[in-house]
Design a protein around this motif. Structure first.
Motif, PDB file in Angstrom:
ATOM      1  N   ALA A   2      -8.074  -6.551   3.217  1.00 45.62           N
ATOM      2  CA  ALA A   2      -6.906  -5.726   2.934  1.00 45.62           C
ATOM      3  C   ALA A   2      -6.664  -4.707   4.043  1.00 45.62           C
ATOM      4  O   ALA A   2      -5.758  -3.888   3.975  1.00 45.62           O
ATOM      5  CB  ALA A   2      -7.078  -5.018   1.605  1.00 45.62           C
ATOM      6  N   GLU A   3      -7.515  -4.742   5.062  1.00 43.79           N
ATOM      7  CA  GLU A   3      -7.416  -3.811   6.185  1.00 43.79           C
ATOM      8  C   GLU A   3      -5.995  -3.747   6.731  1.00 43.79           C
ATOM      9  O   GLU A   3      -5.408  -4.762   7.102  1.00 43.79           O
ATOM     10  CB  GLU A   3      -8.338  -4.298   7.312  1.00 43.79           C
ATOM     11  CG  GLU A   3      -8.651  -3.244   8.358  1.00 43.79           C
ATOM     12  CD  GLU A   3      -9.540  -2.144   7.805  1.00 43.79           C
ATOM     13  OE1 GLU A   3      -9.133  -0.981   7.890  1.00 43.79           O
ATOM     14  OE2 GLU A   3     -10.630  -2.467   7.281  1.00 43.79           O
ATOM     15  N   GLY A   4      -5.416  -2.534   6.741  1.00 43.63           N
ATOM     16  CA  GLY A   4      -4.106  -2.377   7.362  1.00 43.63           C
ATOM     17  C   GLY A   4      -2.952  -2.876   6.528  1.00 43.63           C
ATOM     18  O   GLY A   4      -1.816  -2.847   6.976  1.00 43.63           O
ATOM     19  N   LEU A   5      -3.231  -3.379   5.313  1.00 44.60           N
ATOM     20  CA  LEU A   5      -2.135  -3.872   4.474  1.00 44.60           C
ATOM     21  C   LEU A   5      -1.787  -2.842   3.411  1.00 44.60           C
ATOM     22  O   LEU A   5      -2.658  -2.148   2.902  1.00 44.60           O
ATOM     23  CB  LEU A   5      -2.528  -5.181   3.785  1.00 44.60           C
ATOM     24  CG  LEU A   5      -2.731  -6.395   4.679  1.00 44.60           C
ATOM     25  CD1 LEU A   5      -3.121  -7.598   3.835  1.00 44.60           C
ATOM     26  CD2 LEU A   5      -1.476  -6.685   5.495  1.00 44.60           C
ATOM     27  N   TYR A   6      -0.499  -2.784   3.087  1.00 44.46           N
ATOM     28  CA  TYR A   6      -0.046  -1.879   2.041  1.00 44.46           C
ATOM     29  C   TYR A   6       0.807  -2.631   1.036  1.00 44.46           C
ATOM     30  O   TYR A   6       1.522  -3.565   1.391  1.00 44.46           O
ATOM     31  CB  TYR A   6       0.779  -0.722   2.631  1.00 44.46           C
ATOM     32  CG  TYR A   6      -0.101   0.299   3.313  1.00 44.46           C
ATOM     33  CD1 TYR A   6      -0.559   1.414   2.601  1.00 44.46           C
ATOM     34  CD2 TYR A   6      -0.489   0.130   4.638  1.00 44.46           C
ATOM     35  CE1 TYR A   6      -1.388   2.336   3.218  1.00 44.46           C
ATOM     36  CE2 TYR A   6      -1.321   1.035   5.261  1.00 44.46           C
ATOM     37  CZ  TYR A   6      -1.773   2.146   4.545  1.00 44.46           C
ATOM     38  OH  TYR A   6      -2.600   3.045   5.143  1.00 44.46           O
ATOM     39  N   CYS A   7       0.724  -2.166  -0.153  1.00 40.42           N
ATOM     40  CA  CYS A   7       1.582  -2.721  -1.195  1.00 40.42           C
ATOM     41  C   CYS A   7       2.754  -1.764  -1.381  1.00 40.42           C
ATOM     42  O   CYS A   7       2.559  -0.572  -1.606  1.00 40.42           O
ATOM     43  CB  CYS A   7       0.764  -2.842  -2.484  1.00 40.42           C
ATOM     44  SG  CYS A   7       1.609  -3.782  -3.735  1.00 40.42           S
ATOM     45  N   ILE A  25       3.555  -7.020   0.139  1.00 42.54           N
ATOM     46  CA  ILE A  25       2.289  -6.583   0.725  1.00 42.54           C
ATOM     47  C   ILE A  25       2.450  -6.793   2.217  1.00 42.54           C
ATOM     48  O   ILE A  25       2.633  -7.936   2.671  1.00 42.54           O
ATOM     49  CB  ILE A  25       1.104  -7.383   0.163  1.00 42.54           C
ATOM     50  CG1 ILE A  25       1.000  -7.157  -1.360  1.00 42.54           C
ATOM     51  CG2 ILE A  25      -0.186  -6.974   0.870  1.00 42.54           C
ATOM     52  CD1 ILE A  25      -0.052  -8.002  -2.048  1.00 42.54           C
ATOM     53  N   SER A  28       0.830  -2.086   7.902  1.00 38.81           N
ATOM     54  CA  SER A  28       1.303  -0.704   7.908  1.00 38.81           C
ATOM     55  C   SER A  28       2.549  -0.532   8.780  1.00 38.81           C
ATOM     56  O   SER A  28       3.464   0.192   8.417  1.00 38.81           O
ATOM     57  CB  SER A  28       0.191   0.237   8.359  1.00 38.81           C
ATOM     58  OG  SER A  28      -0.284  -0.175   9.629  1.00 38.81           O
ATOM     59  N   VAL A  31       5.769  -1.039   6.957  1.00 40.11           N
ATOM     60  CA  VAL A  31       6.051  -0.295   5.729  1.00 40.11           C
ATOM     61  C   VAL A  31       7.401   0.432   5.771  1.00 40.11           C
ATOM     62  O   VAL A  31       8.203   0.297   4.838  1.00 40.11           O
ATOM     63  CB  VAL A  31       4.887   0.671   5.400  1.00 40.11           C
ATOM     64  CG1 VAL A  31       5.289   1.655   4.306  1.00 40.11           C
ATOM     65  CG2 VAL A  31       3.664  -0.132   4.971  1.00 40.11           C
ATOM     66  N   GLU A  58       1.095   1.806  -1.660  1.00 44.10           N
ATOM     67  CA  GLU A  58      -0.335   2.040  -1.914  1.00 44.10           C
ATOM     68  C   GLU A  58      -1.202   0.974  -1.259  1.00 44.10           C
ATOM     69  O   GLU A  58      -0.746  -0.128  -0.973  1.00 44.10           O
ATOM     70  CB  GLU A  58      -0.603   2.137  -3.425  1.00 44.10           C
ATOM     71  CG  GLU A  58      -0.237   0.892  -4.191  1.00 44.10           C
ATOM     72  CD  GLU A  58      -0.261   1.111  -5.705  1.00 44.10           C
ATOM     73  OE1 GLU A  58      -0.491   2.231  -6.165  1.00 44.10           O
ATOM     74  OE2 GLU A  58      -0.045   0.129  -6.420  1.00 44.10           O
ATOM     75  N   ARG A  59      -2.445   1.336  -1.032  1.00 47.63           N
ATOM     76  CA  ARG A  59      -3.401   0.388  -0.464  1.00 47.63           C
ATOM     77  C   ARG A  59      -3.929  -0.481  -1.587  1.00 47.63           C
ATOM     78  O   ARG A  59      -4.463   0.034  -2.561  1.00 47.63           O
ATOM     79  CB  ARG A  59      -4.580   1.152   0.167  1.00 47.63           C
ATOM     80  CG  ARG A  59      -4.272   1.806   1.502  1.00 47.63           C
ATOM     81  CD  ARG A  59      -4.148   0.796   2.631  1.00 47.63           C
ATOM     82  NE  ARG A  59      -5.421   0.144   2.941  1.00 47.63           N
ATOM     83  CZ  ARG A  59      -6.318   0.663   3.785  1.00 47.63           C
ATOM     84  NH1 ARG A  59      -6.110   1.812   4.370  1.00 47.63           N
ATOM     85  NH2 ARG A  59      -7.426   0.001   4.025  1.00 47.63           N
ATOM     86  N   CYS A 137       1.929  -6.426  -7.660  1.00 47.18           N
ATOM     87  CA  CYS A 137       0.914  -6.412  -6.617  1.00 47.18           C
ATOM     88  C   CYS A 137       0.697  -7.819  -6.049  1.00 47.18           C
ATOM     89  O   CYS A 137      -0.396  -8.379  -6.123  1.00 47.18           O
ATOM     90  CB  CYS A 137      -0.389  -5.856  -7.175  1.00 47.18           C
ATOM     91  SG  CYS A 137      -1.168  -4.732  -6.043  1.00 47.18           S
TER      92      CYS A 137
END
Ligand SMILES: *Cc1c(COP(=O)(O)O)cnc(C)c1O
Length: 640
Positions: A2-7, A25, A28, A31, A58-59, A137
């Protein structure tokens, strides 16, 4: 992972009422633009103008990767048709009470989430009924690859959501009706049938809609199911692109096995799945299936010879003496005395110079047609001929002309219109397997003769049934032989294998040129000896032939007396029902009452020509047949 990913999650509402929602998702860097896109989308939703828009970033926790469900599009024209299809698909997935489930869509519109129902009791399982359960999510893996949120893509989002939902513990199906008044589509999804998009499930402008998730499992597991749906980050791979989705049959670049699974699931969902049931009794007029005793009204063992002690003793004795298998093709080491004896017996029985046996009737047709005609030749085939004839025609490489059923004028016209071709073959069932009617053999022979065409008839359902002593159509009409008299040992003769009777020249030709004869292991001696013994019983007891025909006539009379129309010229009594589902329902009801009568439907017969197909045996008693006729008549009129 999940590194560097955002929801990024968006939801919009008006006076507390949910209007729209979406999420991505993304890395970053994407975003800011995704937030803008989702906000823009929230502001112009056809369900209304929102007074509240919430965009949350959110992460996510650990991300689960799932492969998109296979996708198929079902084109429907009316909401009623779409809903009926949805019901069928769910029924195919083992879910009943469809009407009650569909009725619940009246309540889903105002819910933010989906309704979560026990698939069997229809009890609602969501802790907050006004809100429902929200599957969130999740995203399509492709949108990461592109580094940005895709354009508004109802399709892809729905597939992503459906994929996630079908992987939640205990969820067995989802049904969704678009809640956007501008969209009339919906879908049904299960792990088995995948994502079955339905083009029309509601009227345009109708604001109702929503989702229902169906759950089957222990109650203690429900919280985990809801956690998975609402919190587990899921990335769905191989989601079909918008372009792919727009074509008639959209799928997510399916792998070779997915294609099979997908199409098989669709067949099952349409109620056309087929399986073998175990008949737990010797071949005969009664059997036991799933522990239930049944009167068999569908057997080809017309003369009850398969279990006859003389026939079974001959088979057992031959197996002991000559071996269980023949060990080779007929032209190598596979020919044993029982093969030769049976061929001589068949020729005597049919009154021809010679005969040749094959491992099955199917192979006899395929191998004979292919040996008589090929590229540059023409084969004319009755439109209701058996599948093995159809396959033989296709495989032969000859030009295939299909003439109207039993229409000798049509046949004549077609033959007359042929230019110079090397050879012509005309082939027909002698007794048609689905209708039980008979070929007009004298006229057929006359036409073939006049046009110098090979004549071939398939006596699978005629041998042992038609003609005073069961010798088939030539005996019935008292006419000459066609060039090829084909038949099977597997029906009235109670054994297995196929045969061709004809002149010595024909048989010599086939022995040299018939590929299914040459390149396949000879049938075992026991099958040959069994058929030989059955022929002897038939010759010694021609009353069996009379009995099977009297039984068929009796059944037709009984049915007529009870108001059910049927007719036959053989042991096959078709009862035309028309509607496929009605035919299947009738067969099911009859079975529940102890009568095994198959429903025959498309593609075996034409669409809308579904029927019950009764096959009568010499061993049926009048009492059996009266009871069966009464049951059939009861269900027949019950469906009208
Ligand atoms: C059953 C049948 C066949 C095939 O015979 P098998 O021995 O079962 O392979 C061929 N033609 C007709 C008309 C049939 O009914």
């Amino acid at each position: 992972m999940a590194e560097g990913l955002y929801c990024v999650k968006m939801r919009a509402s008006q006076e507390g009422r949910h209007i729209s929602g979406a999420e991505r998702i993304v890395p970053s860097a994407a975003v800011p633009s995704v937030v803008a896109q989702l906000a823009a989308r929230a502001l112009k939703h056809s369900k209304g103008v929102p007074d509240f828009v919430n965009v949350k970033v959110e992460r996510p926790g650990e991300i689960v990767r799932l492969k998109a469900l296979p996708v198929a599009t079902n084109v429907t024209r009316t909401p009623a048709e779409g809903r009926a299809l949805a019901a069928d698909l769910l029924r195919g997935a083992g879910i009943g009470r469809i009407d009650e489930i569909m009725a619940l869509f009246r309540e889903t519109y105002s819910m933010r989430g989906a309704m979560l129902l026990d698939a069997d009791t229809l009890e609602r399982l969501e802790p907050d009924r006004a809100r429902g359960v929200r599957a969130t999510c999740m995203d399509a893996a492709d949108s990461i690859a592109k580094g940005s949120a895709a354009d508004k893509n109802h399709y892809a989002e729905a597939i992503v959501l459906a994929t996630k939902v079908q992987h939640a513990p205990g969820i067995v199906a989802e049904i969704c009706v678009s809640d956007d008044p501008d969209y009339v589509t919906g879908y049904v999804a299960t792990r088995g049938i995948g994502y079955q998009r339905i083009t029309v499930v509601k009227e345009k402008g109708d604001p109702s809609g929503g989702r229902i998730f169906l759950y089957r499992g222990p109650r203690e597991q429900v919280p985990e199911t809801i956690r998975f749906l609402e919190q587990q980050a899921v990335m769905v791979e191989d989601v079909p692109s918008l372009d792919m989705c727009h074509v008639g049959r959209a799928r997510a670049r399916p792998s070779r096995m997915d294609i099979l699974a997908d199409e098989l699931a669709a067949v099952e969902a349409a109620g056309l799945g087929r399986r073998c049931q175990v008949s737990d009794a010797p071949t005969g007029p009664t059997t036991v299936i799933d522990g239930k005793p049944l009167l068999v009204l569908s057997s080809n063992d017309y003369l009850d010879l398969a279990r006859d002690s003389r026939v079974t003793a001959a088979a057992a004795e031959a197996a002991r003496r000559w071996g269980a298998g023949s060990g080779g093709a007929r032209l190598t080491t596979g020919t044993q005395p029982p093969h030769v004896a049976l061929e001589a017996h068949l020729a005597r029985f049919k009154g021809t110079e010679a005969a040749l046996t094959y491992a099955t009737g199917y192979m006899a047709n395929v191998g004979t047609i292919g040996a008589l005609v090929g590229k540059g030749d023409v084969v004319l085939s009755d439109e209701l001929n058996h599948a093995s004839i159809i396959d033989g025609c296709r495989l032969s490489g000859a030009t295939v002309m299909v003439y109207r059923h039993n229409d000798m004028d049509d046949l004549e016209r077609r033959l007359a219109g042929l230019g110079v071709c090397r050879r012509r073959l005309v082939v027909s069932d002698a007794v048609f397997s689905m209708d039980g009617d008979m070929l007009d053999l004298p006229r057929f022979l006359e036409i073939c003769h006049r046009h110098d065409a090979f004549s071939m008839i398939d006596e699978a359902h005629a041998t042992g049934v038609v003609g005073a002593t069961g010798r088939g159509l030539c005996e019935h009409f008292g006419c000459g032989h066609p060039d090829v008299l084909m038949g099977t040992l597997s029906k009235a003769l109670g054994s297995e294998g196929g045969y061709v009777c004809g002149t010595k020249l024909l048989v010599d030709w086939l022995r040299n040129r018939s590929r299914s004869f040459i390149f396949s292991t000879a049938p075992g001696a026991s099958a040959m000896a069994a058929a030989d013994a059955a022929l002897s019983v038939l010759e010694a007891e021609p009353e069996r032939v009379a009995r099977v025909r009297e039984n068929a006539a009796f059944l037709v009379e009984e049915l007529a007396r009870l108001g059910v129309k049927a007719a036959t010229q053989s042991a096959i009594v078709p009862i035309l029902v028309g509607d496929e589902r009605w035919a299947v329902r009738m067969a099911e009801s009859l079975r529940a009452e102890g009568f095994l009568v198959p429903a025959i439907r498309y593609p075996t017969v034409a669409r809308g020509a579904a029927r019950l197909r009764v096959a009568v045996m010499s061993a049926h008693t009048r009492a059996d047949l009266s009871l069966a006729a009464a049951a059939i008549a009861r269900h027949y009129s019950g469906g009208e």
